[in-house]
Write an enzyme that holds these catalytic residues in place. Structure first.
Site, mmCIF file in Angstrom:
data_model
loop_
_atom_site.group_PDB
_atom_site.id
_atom_site.type_symbol
_atom_site.label_atom_id
_atom_site.label_comp_id
_atom_site.label_asym_id
_atom_site.label_seq_id
_atom_site.Cartn_x
_atom_site.Cartn_y
_atom_site.Cartn_z
ATOM 1 N N ASP A 51 0.824 -1.216 0.000
ATOM 2 C CA ASP A 51 0.000 0.000 0.000
ATOM 3 C C ASP A 51 0.857 1.265 0.000
ATOM 4 O OD1 ASP A 51 -2.176 -1.640 0.056
ATOM 5 O OD2 ASP A 51 -3.261 -0.462 1.544
ATOM 6 N N ASN A 94 -4.558 -2.315 -5.009
ATOM 7 C CA ASN A 94 -5.759 -2.466 -4.178
ATOM 8 C C ASN A 94 -5.606 -1.614 -2.921
ATOM 9 O OD1 ASN A 94 -8.284 -3.368 -3.489
ATOM 10 N ND2 ASN A 94 -7.612 -5.387 -2.775
ATOM 11 N N ASP A 317 -10.992 -2.885 11.668
ATOM 12 C CA ASP A 317 -9.952 -3.794 11.181
ATOM 13 C C ASP A 317 -9.521 -4.777 12.255
ATOM 14 O OD1 ASP A 317 -10.002 -2.780 8.688
ATOM 15 O OD2 ASP A 317 -8.239 -1.496 8.904
ATOM 16 N N GLU A 345 -11.000 -5.237 1.419
ATOM 17 C CA GLU A 345 -10.210 -5.971 0.425
ATOM 18 C C GLU A 345 -11.010 -7.104 -0.212
ATOM 19 O OE1 GLU A 345 -9.083 -4.486 2.974
ATOM 20 O OE2 GLU A 345 -6.978 -3.889 2.722
ATOM 21 N N HIS A 397 -4.835 -9.456 3.320
ATOM 22 C CA HIS A 397 -3.810 -9.616 4.349
ATOM 23 C C HIS A 397 -4.393 -10.009 5.694
ATOM 24 C CE1 HIS A 397 -4.377 -5.159 5.548
ATOM 25 N NE2 HIS A 397 -5.299 -5.466 4.685
ATOM 26 N N ARG A 398 -5.515 -9.410 6.068
ATOM 27 C CA ARG A 398 -6.045 -9.684 7.407
ATOM 28 C C ARG A 398 -6.623 -11.091 7.540
ATOM 29 N NH1 ARG A 398 -4.647 -5.453 9.818
ATOM 30 N NH2 ARG A 398 -4.863 -3.427 8.820
ATOM 31 N N LYS A 422 0.564 -6.605 1.988
ATOM 32 C CA LYS A 422 -0.196 -5.349 1.898
ATOM 33 C C LYS A 422 0.138 -4.438 3.070
ATOM 34 C CE LYS A 422 -4.638 -3.811 0.341
ATOM 35 N NZ LYS A 422 -5.063 -2.657 1.091
#
Ligand code: DC
Length: 653
Positions: A51, A94, A317, A345, A397-398, A422
């Site tokens: 990012d 993204n 998040d 995402e 990623h999460r 990311k």
């Protein structure tokens, strides 16, 4: 989807300290404001990630001075609100934290720009931001679907002092983008938020960083934000980026589940990031939390974690981390007010529910909530009902980081683990430094060396699981024979290997429900096993099936490639062998004992042939690895061999 994967053994504990990478949200805001400011800014501890790379690349394309100072430090030479390059096409991947604020800034900066991203970026709404910008006089065209990127921006005709309305209930990034761009209008502009503003802590971050760069936003509750005419960004000189509070959540959860203490450095009590509130949510689950100005620490509670019912709007998040921490909490965990997960995402509510169900968890999902019920009284030492699975990560990623926690319950495969780049490129390396995995004792060696007997006894003595990997190749050969598939038909045999319906019990093995303990030990099947074991596709098909045996408290695995391929991380690797003559004789006695007829010279020559095939094949050949200890049992009793291995175990564990 990428074919890459990472297999995680079951975890047994977590403790240690992690220095966090820089915050994504702060990094990209600081970069943009440094670019828009008057003067040079030294940005220290920037997050190195996809990012931030998208943002740095975009700024370079726009003609901003971007110089790496080594490490995670950068010098940005601001353009005082006027990007030198007035016409450009930008690709932003993204990266929502790059796309939204750049859209706002470039729409008001007076150039001709096209902004694009990956396919998923083009599915993430941006209409509310564009509507706000148009009210200011921006000229924005949708190049694809209305309301979504890609966008074409042409010079705005700024309207005089006024009021703009923007929706606040889909993503707070629209308001953030708009606010950061307002000084470019040169006017006094008030922004009215329509609907309940979500993710307020992210707006706090925006206001704090704008203030750092010299622009004060007047705020009336969470309803109206005003930037006065004459506001302009000025470099504060040097800016240190805080550690990422969302990234902290995984390590705090590790401490809360795996004993701890796990300490994160880089964020703490004084943080401007709302996600530090995750620690409070974890405390409500029972975790023992301590915080300092610049650190936080989590430990597991005495009686285990308990479920929570939580409004997660303020930690959108980090709340994802609660979803997998919930696997270790007693009761049903409900995470509410998380509609924004659906436009991240990936659709994170759907993704989380799908993947949790794969490992056997009961999940209920709604438009803006998720309810998670672990199978039965979960206890990480004897997790009930949670089963191994290959977890898809949806380029999110999460998802990858959250599911790493589930490894406390079961071995797991994480598909496309590199998606963590990311926000946290070396997540899994840091993860490995604070977690302890169930240990493996790998015992490899040739046929009839006695390793099976030794391995099973060592496992029993230690209370570990036992994997007879040769049995899987034997079962594959038997299943192929029964299905009328030739042992040389690589593709078909691999399909059979992947679908084997096997149950190992203390004393026997069942294939499709039928006892086959003896049927797989015949000379015919021994030859077949050796043949199918030489086929790479068959070995691939059996890889994960073997790794899922790597459970707590530990595993003893015997075979040919336990230490080299299947469990390269094994704590102890033993190469157990005996002379061919001794092995042939042992096999002979075994067969005679079982009432079979046997011929010693034939057995010896078969054995030598099989040795040759097992050690000369191109994939995973049988050989003593450099890090394996040699145990020649030609002149040892079983008891002596077992004792030697157990002595080595004591040495290494
Ligand atoms: O250990 P065993 O004799 O039961 O093994 C049967 C066959 O499977 C043997 O020919 C070697 C092969 N094998 C293998 O290639 N890799 C393993 N990890 C275990 C066995």
């Amino acid at each position: 989807m990428s074919l890459e994967f990472l297999d995680l053994p079951q975890l047994i504990s977590a403790a240690g300290t992690v220095r966090l990478p820089g915050s994504k949200s702060i990094s990209n805001r600081v970069l943009l404001l440094a670019a828009l400011a008057d003067g040079e800014t030294e940005v220290r501890d920037l997050l190195a990630s996809d990012d931030t790379e998208r943002m740095l690349d975009a700024l370079k394309v726009l003609g901003v001075g971007v110089v790496s100072l080594g490490g995670e430090n950068w010098r940005i030479t601001g353009c005082a609100g006027h990007f030198p390059v007035r016409q450009a096409e930008l690709f932003l991947g993204n990266a929502g934290t790059a796309f939204r604020p750049l859209t706002a800034a470039l729409a008001l900066a007076g150039g001709d720009y096209v902004l694009k991203g990956v396919a998923r970026m083009h599915e993430r709404p941006i209409g509310d931001l564009v509507d706000g910008l148009r009210q200011l006089g921006a000229d924005v065209t949708y190049l694809g679907n209305d309301g979504y990127p890609p966008l074409h921006l042409r010079p705005a005709t700024i309207r005089p002092d006024g009021v703009v309305s923007v929706r606040g209930d889909v993503s707070s990034q629209f308001l953030t983008g708009l606010l950061m761009a307002l000084p470019l209008t040169g006017q006094t502009v008030a922004v009215d938020v329509i609907g309940e503003l979500i993710s307020k802590p992210y707006i706090e971050i925006t206001l704090a960083i704008m203030a750092r760069f010299g622009v004060t936003v007047e705020r009336e509750g969470w309803q109206r934000f005003t930037v006065r005419a004459g506001s302009r960004y000025v470099s504060p000189g040097t800016v240190y980026v805080e550690g990422d509070a969302s990234s902290a959540s995984y390590f705090l959860a590790l401490g809360a589940i795996g004993g701890g203490p796990v300490r994160v450095e880089g964020v703490g009590r004084d943080s401007i990031q709302g996600d530090v509130k995750f620690a409070e949510a974890l405390a409500r689950m029972g975790a023992v939390i301590e915080t300092g100005p610049n650190w936080m620490e989590a430990r597991a509670p005495q009686g285990g974690l308990v479920a929570v019912d939580l409004d997660c709007n303020h930690i959108p998040d980090a709340a994802m981390t609660l979803a997998t921490a919930a696997l270790f909490a007693k009761g049903t965990t409900t995470l509410r007010n998380i509609a924004s997960w659906r436009v991240k995402e990936t659709d994170r509510i759907a993704a989380m529910a799908t993947e949790l169900r794969k490992i056997g968890i009961e999940v209920e999902e709604g438009a803006d909530f998720i309810k998670i019920t672990p199978s039965t009284a979960p206890d990480r030492k004897s997790p009930c009902g949670i089963r191994p699975a290959a977890i898809d990560t949806y380029d999110d990623h999460r998802m990858a980081m959250c599911f790493s926690l589930a490894a406390f319950a079961t071995p797991l495969r994480i598909n496309d683990p590199k998606c963590v780049a990311k926000t946290f490129p070396d997540y899994f390396e840091r993860f490995a430094t604070v977690t302890r995995i169930a240990p493996v004792i790998a015992i490899d060696g040739p046929s009839a060396s006695g390793k099976g007997t030794v391995a099973a006894r060592v496992a029993a003595a230690l209370g570990y699981a036992y994997l007879d990997s040769g049995a899987l190749y034997r079962l594959t050969a038997l299943a192929a024979q029964r299905a009328g598939v030739a042992w040389t038909d690589e593709a078909q045999v691999a399909v059979i290997a992947a679908a084997l319906d096997v149950v190992f019990s203390e004393s026997d093995i069942r294939l499709n429900g039928e006892l086959v303990g003896d049927a797989i030990r015949t000379e015919d099947i021994s030859a077949g096993a050796s043949q199918v074991a030489a086929l790479p596709a068959v070995r691939d098909a059996l890889l994960f099936r073997q790794r899922v045996f790597n459970t707590a408290p530990g595993l003893v695995g015997d075979g040919r490639d336990m230490g080299s391929v299947i469990f390269p991380q094994a704590k102890l690797k033993v190469f157990l062998t005996a002379s061919a003559e001794v092995r042939a004789e042992r096999r002979y006695n075994q067969l005679i004992d079982k009432g079979f007829s046997a011929n010693l010279p034939h057995l010896l020559s078969d054995l030598q042939q099989r040795d040759a095939r097992d050690s000369q094949r191109s994939v995973a050949p049988l050989r003593q690895e450099a890090d394996a200890r040699l145990l020649d049992t030609s002149h040892l009793t079983i008891e002596q061999a077992v004792k030697q291995v157990l002595d080595w175990v004591v040495e290494v564990l």
